[in-house]
Design an enzyme around this catalytic site. Sequence first.
Site, PDB file in Angstrom:
ATOM      1  N   GLN A   1      -2.474 -22.524 -40.087  1.00 53.58           N
ATOM      2  CA  GLN A   1      -1.646 -21.874 -39.038  1.00 53.58           C
ATOM      3  C   GLN A   1      -0.182 -21.985 -39.402  1.00 53.58           C
ATOM      4  OE1 GLN A   1      -3.453 -23.022 -34.897  1.00 53.58           O
ATOM      5  NE2 GLN A   1      -3.900 -24.681 -36.336  1.00 53.58           N
ATOM      6  N   ASN A   2       0.093 -22.711 -40.503  1.00 53.00           N
ATOM      7  CA  ASN A   2       1.482 -22.982 -40.864  1.00 53.00           C
ATOM      8  C   ASN A   2       2.110 -21.775 -41.553  1.00 53.00           C
ATOM      9  OD1 ASN A   2       0.964 -25.474 -39.828  1.00 53.00           O
ATOM     10  ND2 ASN A   2       0.737 -26.498 -41.801  1.00 53.00           N
TER      11      ASN A   2
ATOM     12  N   HIS B   1      -1.144 -17.209 -39.559  1.00 53.33           N
ATOM     13  CA  HIS B   1       0.050 -16.808 -38.804  1.00 53.33           C
ATOM     14  C   HIS B   1       1.144 -16.319 -39.739  1.00 53.33           C
ATOM     15  CE1 HIS B   1      -1.464 -19.596 -35.348  1.00 53.33           C
ATOM     16  NE2 HIS B   1      -2.186 -18.503 -35.503  1.00 53.33           N
TER      17      HIS B   1
ATOM     18  N   CYS C   1      11.704  -4.668 -43.259  1.00 54.86           N
ATOM     19  CA  CYS C   1      12.771  -4.117 -42.404  1.00 54.86           C
ATOM     20  C   CYS C   1      12.166  -3.506 -41.139  1.00 54.86           C
ATOM     21  CB  CYS C   1      13.544  -3.034 -43.178  1.00 54.86           C
ATOM     22  SG  CYS C   1      14.748  -2.185 -42.139  1.00 54.86           S
TER      23      CYS C   1
ATOM     24  N   CYS D   1      13.304   0.612 -41.430  1.00 59.90           N
ATOM     25  CA  CYS D   1      12.732   1.555 -42.418  1.00 59.90           C
ATOM     26  C   CYS D   1      11.372   1.087 -42.914  1.00 59.90           C
ATOM     27  CB  CYS D   1      13.697   1.713 -43.606  1.00 59.90           C
ATOM     28  SG  CYS D   1      13.736   0.282 -44.699  1.00 59.90           S
TER      29      CYS D   1
ATOM     30  N   CYS E   1      18.548  -5.382 -43.974  1.00 66.20           N
ATOM     31  CA  CYS E   1      17.950  -4.525 -45.007  1.00 66.20           C
ATOM     32  C   CYS E   1      19.058  -3.911 -45.847  1.00 66.20           C
ATOM     33  CB  CYS E   1      17.139  -3.428 -44.322  1.00 66.20           C
ATOM     34  SG  CYS E   1      16.524  -2.163 -45.452  1.00 66.20           S
TER      35      CYS E   1
ATOM     36  N   SER F   1      -3.148 -29.111 -32.881  1.00 64.87           N
ATOM     37  CA  SER F   1      -3.559 -29.370 -31.487  1.00 64.87           C
ATOM     38  C   SER F   1      -4.563 -28.323 -31.032  1.00 64.87           C
ATOM     39  CB  SER F   1      -2.327 -29.325 -30.579  1.00 64.87           C
ATOM     40  OG  SER F   1      -1.768 -28.001 -30.607  1.00 64.87           O
TER      41      SER F   1
ATOM     42  N   ARG G   1      -3.191 -37.009 -35.163  1.00 59.07           N
ATOM     43  CA  ARG G   1      -2.573 -38.162 -34.495  1.00 59.07           C
ATOM     44  C   ARG G   1      -3.193 -38.387 -33.125  1.00 59.07           C
ATOM     45  NH1 ARG G   1       3.437 -37.146 -34.588  1.00 59.07           N
ATOM     46  NH2 ARG G   1       3.618 -37.981 -36.676  1.00 59.07           N
TER      47      ARG G   1
HETATM   48  N1  APR Z   1      -0.391 -36.996 -38.751  1.00 60.14           N
HETATM   49  C1  APR Z   1      -1.391 -36.588 -37.922  1.00 60.14           C
HETATM   50  N2  APR Z   1      -1.217 -35.701 -36.921  1.00 60.14           N
HETATM   51  C2  APR Z   1       0.026 -35.205 -36.765  1.00 60.14           C
HETATM   52  C3  APR Z   1       1.118 -35.574 -37.584  1.00 60.14           C
HETATM   53  C4  APR Z   1       0.855 -36.506 -38.615  1.00 60.14           C
HETATM   54  N3  APR Z   1       1.827 -36.908 -39.459  1.00 60.14           N
HETATM   55  N4  APR Z   1       2.220 -34.889 -37.152  1.00 60.14           N
HETATM   56  C5  APR Z   1       1.822 -34.145 -36.106  1.00 60.14           C
HETATM   57  N5  APR Z   1       0.508 -34.326 -35.867  1.00 60.14           N
HETATM   58  C6  APR Z   1      -0.342 -33.682 -34.874  1.00 60.14           C
HETATM   59  C7  APR Z   1       0.249 -33.638 -33.484  1.00 60.14           C
HETATM   60  O1  APR Z   1      -0.099 -34.799 -32.763  1.00 60.14           O
HETATM   61  C8  APR Z   1      -0.419 -32.396 -32.918  1.00 60.14           C
HETATM   62  O2  APR Z   1      -1.674 -32.706 -32.334  1.00 60.14           O
HETATM   63  O3  APR Z   1      -0.486 -32.338 -35.278  1.00 60.14           O
HETATM   64  C9  APR Z   1      -0.651 -31.517 -34.141  1.00 60.14           C
HETATM   65  C10 APR Z   1       0.351 -30.376 -34.234  1.00 60.14           C
HETATM   66  O4  APR Z   1       0.116 -29.536 -33.124  1.00 60.14           O
HETATM   67  P1  APR Z   1       1.158 -28.386 -32.810  1.00 60.14           P
HETATM   68  O5  APR Z   1       2.532 -28.926 -32.811  1.00 60.14           O
HETATM   69  O6  APR Z   1       0.644 -27.674 -31.590  1.00 60.14           O
HETATM   70  O7  APR Z   1       1.069 -27.412 -34.066  1.00 60.14           O
HETATM   71  P2  APR Z   1      -0.125 -26.440 -34.423  1.00 60.14           P
HETATM   72  O8  APR Z   1      -1.429 -26.933 -33.885  1.00 60.14           O
HETATM   73  O9  APR Z   1      -0.061 -26.193 -35.884  1.00 60.14           O
HETATM   74  O10 APR Z   1       0.298 -25.093 -33.624  1.00 60.14           O
HETATM   75  C11 APR Z   1      -0.526 -23.985 -33.809  1.00 60.14           C
HETATM   76  O11 APR Z   1       0.905 -22.744 -32.314  1.00 60.14           O
HETATM   77  O12 APR Z   1       2.916 -22.006 -31.527  1.00 60.14           O
HETATM   78  C12 APR Z   1       1.889 -21.721 -32.371  1.00 60.14           C
HETATM   79  O13 APR Z   1       2.081 -20.286 -34.216  1.00 60.14           O
HETATM   80  C13 APR Z   1       2.333 -21.603 -33.797  1.00 60.14           C
HETATM   81  O14 APR Z   1       0.972 -22.004 -35.764  1.00 60.14           O
HETATM   82  C14 APR Z   1       1.435 -22.563 -34.550  1.00 60.14           C
HETATM   83  C15 APR Z   1       0.279 -22.748 -33.588  1.00 60.14           C
END
Ligand code: APR
Length: 315
Positions: free
Chosen positions: A122-123, A140, A148, A151, A173, A249, A273
């Site tokens: 998702q990154n 994502h 652009c 265009c 652009c 998450s 985490r």
């Molecule tokens: N080790 C383990 N877990 C971690 C660490 C770490 N070092 N750092 C963060 N986390 C966990 C957090 O506790 C959380 O549960 O990673 C998760 C990140 O969750 P989000 O911040 O919601 O990110 P993500 O799940 O990638 O979001 C998904 O949401 O807004 C949209 O497009 C955006 O791609 C993104 C999508």
Amino acid sequence: ILERGYVRPKLPEINTLSDVVSLLRNSENILVLCGAGISTSLGIPDFRSEGGIYERVQARYPFLDDPQMLFDLDQFLVDPRPFYEFAAEIFPPEEALRKPSFCHRFIAQLERSGKLLRCYTQNIDGLERAAGISRTIFCHGSFDTLRCVKCNRSRAICEQDRHQIRRGNVIYCERCTGEEALHANDKRSSLDDGLASDSEDSCGSDGFDPEPVMKPGIVFFGEPLPQEFFDSIEDDLRRADMLLVIGTSLQVAPVADMPRSLDASVPQILVNREVVARARIQFDVELLGDCDFIVRLIAELLGWSDKIGDTERCS
Ligand code: APR
């Protein structure tokens, strides 16, 4: 596949870290689903943790009803400055591109070992590409291309763009602004990436004449996921013999629905985490803590430490 209210029962034979290591040893079609947590050790904030992106956006732009508006297409078309000012905070630093996190490098090792069916990330930082994980779906999108909004011409990001984004500057652009001739050399290098498309039809909203701004190839809210996600997901869900979810998450569909779209017999492991609070998702083992630390431990138990090591760029 998504049966109403159904929660898959935990697999009784999978309970411990050593069960997870045996699974990894014996699986050949591992589906990895990752999120912002695998990049936080590189200084790139995640979205929803304390001090994360959304908390920072809310503090900086209190006029936004919802911090996710920063990633909303209509908001971007009206005024791209807040997005670009903020992009500098989530854009990968040079050293991260040179040396992605241990989690990125572990996933690359899964691929080199012939075990990775696909990595659904998702990154948007593109670090899976920097780590050499070729079997990646950027669900994502990523910053690696620019298009652009006036265009519709798209091209690969170049060093000058990276320089601009790290300074929070909006990228325009060159063709629409007539500056193309000024950067002929740069253009040749980025056009060589074969991403230039000269279709004339504008992609801005109807009747609204947006500034000729270059929009990074990330999926804004209001935009569809890349077609390659839909081309791969059904078959991958059918072929997977294990799901490994790392650093997310699981708040955003359709990616967040992947775990409960798998057959109940496919083992599902979480490395994060915190627990994932999403309806009807049940992992067999939840390894809670710092993902780099946990994955490094798993790599040691697999005897992969020297394969991954702490060397610079993996690919
Ligand atoms: N080790 C383990 N877990 C971690 C660490 C770490 N070092 N750092 C963060 N986390 C966990 C957090 O506790 C959380 O549960 O990673 C998760 C990140 O969750 P989000 O911040 O919601 O990110 P993500 O799940 O990638 O979001 C998904 O949401 O807004 C949209 O497009 C955006 O791609 C993104 C999508």
